[in-house]
Design a protein around this motif. Sequence first.
Motif, short mmCIF file in Angstrom:
data_model
loop_
_atom_site.label_atom_id
_atom_site.label_comp_id
_atom_site.label_asym_id
_atom_site.label_seq_id
_atom_site.Cartn_x
_atom_site.Cartn_y
_atom_site.Cartn_z
N PRO A 50 0.83 -1.21 0.00
CA PRO A 50 0.00 0.00 0.00
C PRO A 50 0.86 1.26 0.00
O PRO A 50 2.00 1.25 0.49
N PRO A 51 0.32 2.36 -0.52
CA PRO A 51 1.09 3.60 -0.54
C PRO A 51 1.21 4.20 0.87
O PRO A 51 0.27 4.10 1.67
N ASN A 52 2.33 4.80 1.16
CA ASN A 52 2.48 5.56 2.40
C ASN A 52 1.85 6.94 2.22
O ASN A 52 1.67 7.43 1.10
N ALA A 53 1.50 7.55 3.34
CA ALA A 53 0.90 8.88 3.31
C ALA A 53 1.67 9.77 4.28
O ALA A 53 2.30 9.28 5.23
N PRO A 54 1.65 11.07 4.07
CA PRO A 54 2.30 11.97 5.04
C PRO A 54 1.66 11.80 6.41
O PRO A 54 0.45 11.59 6.53
N VAL A 55 2.47 11.85 7.45
CA VAL A 55 1.95 11.74 8.81
C VAL A 55 1.22 13.03 9.16
O VAL A 55 1.78 14.13 9.04
N LEU A 78 -9.19 0.40 8.85
CA LEU A 78 -7.90 0.78 8.29
C LEU A 78 -7.40 2.05 8.96
O LEU A 78 -8.20 2.90 9.37
N ALA A 79 -6.10 2.15 9.11
CA ALA A 79 -5.52 3.33 9.75
C ALA A 79 -4.09 3.48 9.24
O ALA A 79 -3.63 2.72 8.39
N ARG A 80 -3.40 4.48 9.78
CA ARG A 80 -1.99 4.66 9.44
C ARG A 80 -1.18 4.82 10.72
O ARG A 80 -1.63 5.44 11.69
N LEU A 81 -0.01 4.24 10.68
CA LEU A 81 0.97 4.36 11.76
C LEU A 81 2.25 4.92 11.17
O LEU A 81 2.90 4.25 10.36
N GLY A 82 2.57 6.15 11.51
CA GLY A 82 3.75 6.76 10.91
C GLY A 82 3.65 6.85 9.41
O GLY A 82 4.66 6.75 8.70
N GLY A 83 2.42 7.00 8.89
CA GLY A 83 2.18 7.10 7.45
C GLY A 83 1.96 5.77 6.77
O GLY A 83 1.53 5.74 5.61
N MET A 84 2.24 4.65 7.45
CA MET A 84 2.08 3.31 6.86
C MET A 84 0.65 2.82 7.04
O MET A 84 0.06 2.95 8.10
N SER A 85 0.09 2.24 5.99
CA SER A 85 -1.25 1.67 6.05
C SER A 85 -1.24 0.40 6.89
O SER A 85 -0.42 -0.49 6.67
N VAL A 86 -2.14 0.32 7.88
CA VAL A 86 -2.26 -0.87 8.72
C VAL A 86 -3.73 -1.20 8.91
O VAL A 86 -4.61 -0.35 8.76
#
Length: 510
Positions: free
Chosen positions: A253-258, A311-319
Motif C-alpha cells: 500500500p502507498p504511504n501517506a504523510p503523517v 484501516l488506519a496509518r501508523l507513521g504514514g504506513m497503512s495498517v
Amino acid sequence: MAHEEALAALDRRRAEASRMGGPDKLAKRNAQGQLSAQQRLDALVDPGSFLEVGLLGASSYDAEAASTPRDGKITGFGRIDGRDVGVVVNDFTVKGASTGATNSKKMGYIRKTCTEKGMPFVHVGESTGARLPDAMGSKGMGTMLGNDTTQFRRMRDTPWAAAALGTSFGSSAWLCCCSDFSVMKKGSIMSVSSPRLVSMAIGEQVDLEALGGWRLHAEQTGLIDHFVDTDEQAMVALRTFLSYLPSHNGEVPPNAPVTEGSGEDQERILALLPEKRTQVYNMKAIIEVIVDRGSYFEIKPRFGRPATVGLARLGGMSVGIIANNPQVGGGALSAEACRKIIDFTVLCDSFNIPIVRLIDTPGFVVGLDAERRGAPGHIMNFMNATCLTTVPQITVICRKAYGRAYVAMGGGAHNDAMLAWPGAEVSFMDPVFATSIVKNKSPGDDGFEDALADIQKDLEIWDMARIFSAQDVIKPQETRATMIRLFDIHRRRRSGGIGQHLMRTWPTSY
C-alpha cells in the motif's frame, strides 16, 4: 464520406450518447438531491482524468438503440489520487440502468482490464436488475447469463469497491457482495429483487426498508461496510478506502504523510483505560490516540459490535486494526464479530496490509443462541484465518485475554511480536468462573475473595513475559512508537512486502 462529414457524425453521436436519460429526468434527480451518473463520476475520479470506453454502446435491439445511450452505464478508466482505476457508473435514467447484453460486455471489459493490468475496480451501483425482455426465454438466457466465467470469480488480484445508491437490485447488489468494500447511502435499498417482484413471489406485501434498507445491512447482514447520507459522501468513502490499498496484490500500500499532531499526548491512553478490570471503556478512543491523527477508517461499525476493525496509518504506513471493544458485551466475541474480523483479516492479508490486534476479551459468546448461530464453525473459521495470515502482525494484550479467543485474536505464536500492557491478564477462563470450578467458591461465599485473589495471581502477564511467550511488556503510552519500530523490523524484505495471499479465494460474503 468526407472528413468533415464523418467527424460531424461522430460529434453528433457523442452528444446523443452523453445526454443520458434526457434533461427532464436529470432535473428530477437533482431536485430530489440525487446526483446524475456523470456527476457521481466527476465526484469520484480526479478532475480531467477519465477516459471513457463504450460511449457509443447501446441496446443490441434496433428498436431500443435510440433510447439507450451508453446502454445505461458509463464505463472507463480514471485516476483516484493519481492512481489508475477502472470505473463503472450506472445511469438510472436509462432503463433503470438495467443489465443488457451490451452493457454486460462493457462491464466485463473493465473488470478484465483491471485484473490483467493491476488496477482497482470501482462500481457505482443503482439499478433495477436484468433488463426485460432481453433476458427472457432461452435465447435471452443464452445471450445474457453464464457466458463470462470470471464475472463473479474473486481472486483478490486487485481491490474492488462498490456503492449501493438509491434502488440497487441485481448486479448492483451482486457487486457490493463481491467487493472488498461497499458503501450504501441511507434511504437506499439493496436486495436481490424489487419489493414488487418479491411480493408476487411470496404472496404478501414487503416493506422496502425491511427487504434491503441500510439498517438491515448495517446491523444484521453485515453486507455493507460503510453508510453515508449523500452521493457525494459515498464517492469520498470510495476514494478514502482505496487510499489505504495498493493498486494490486503484487505491491504494498502507498504511504501517506503523517498528519500533524500524530503521536501527541500518548499519556491520554491511561485516562481512557480503567484501572478496574471489570469496568468497560471505548477501545475506539484508544485506537484514535495510537494511530496517525484522523486516520482510523472503521469498517462495519454497527455489525458485530463487540469488535472494531478498520484501516488506519501508523507513521504514514497503512495498517489494519482488529480490536475487541469492551464497551459492547464486555468484548465477548459473537458470531457476527467473528465474521467481521475474518472478513477484515482476509482483506488485509490479500493486499499486504500489516495487522495490529488489540486484545481485551473474556472469550467467545456462549449459550443456546450462539450455538444456533453456528458458533463453533465461526470460531474455527476465525482460527483458520488467523493461522493463514502472512502479513506482518503485532498483537497487544491490553487487559484480559481468556480461552480460545486469546489464540484467535493473535495470541501465542500467531504473530510476529506479542506485547502486553502491565495490567494484562491471560488465562483459560474468567477468574470468577475459575474460582468457582477450581476452589468451589462462588461470589458471596465465605472465602471467595481470598480464593479469587489467589487465582488472579496466576493470571498476571509477568509469568508469560518470564518464559518469553510475550516478547515484551510495555507501558500503554509506548505502544505507538514500539509498533512503528516493530513493523519496520518485521517487514517482509525478501518478498518486497508481499504476503503469500493464502486466503485470496475466501468468500467475500458468507
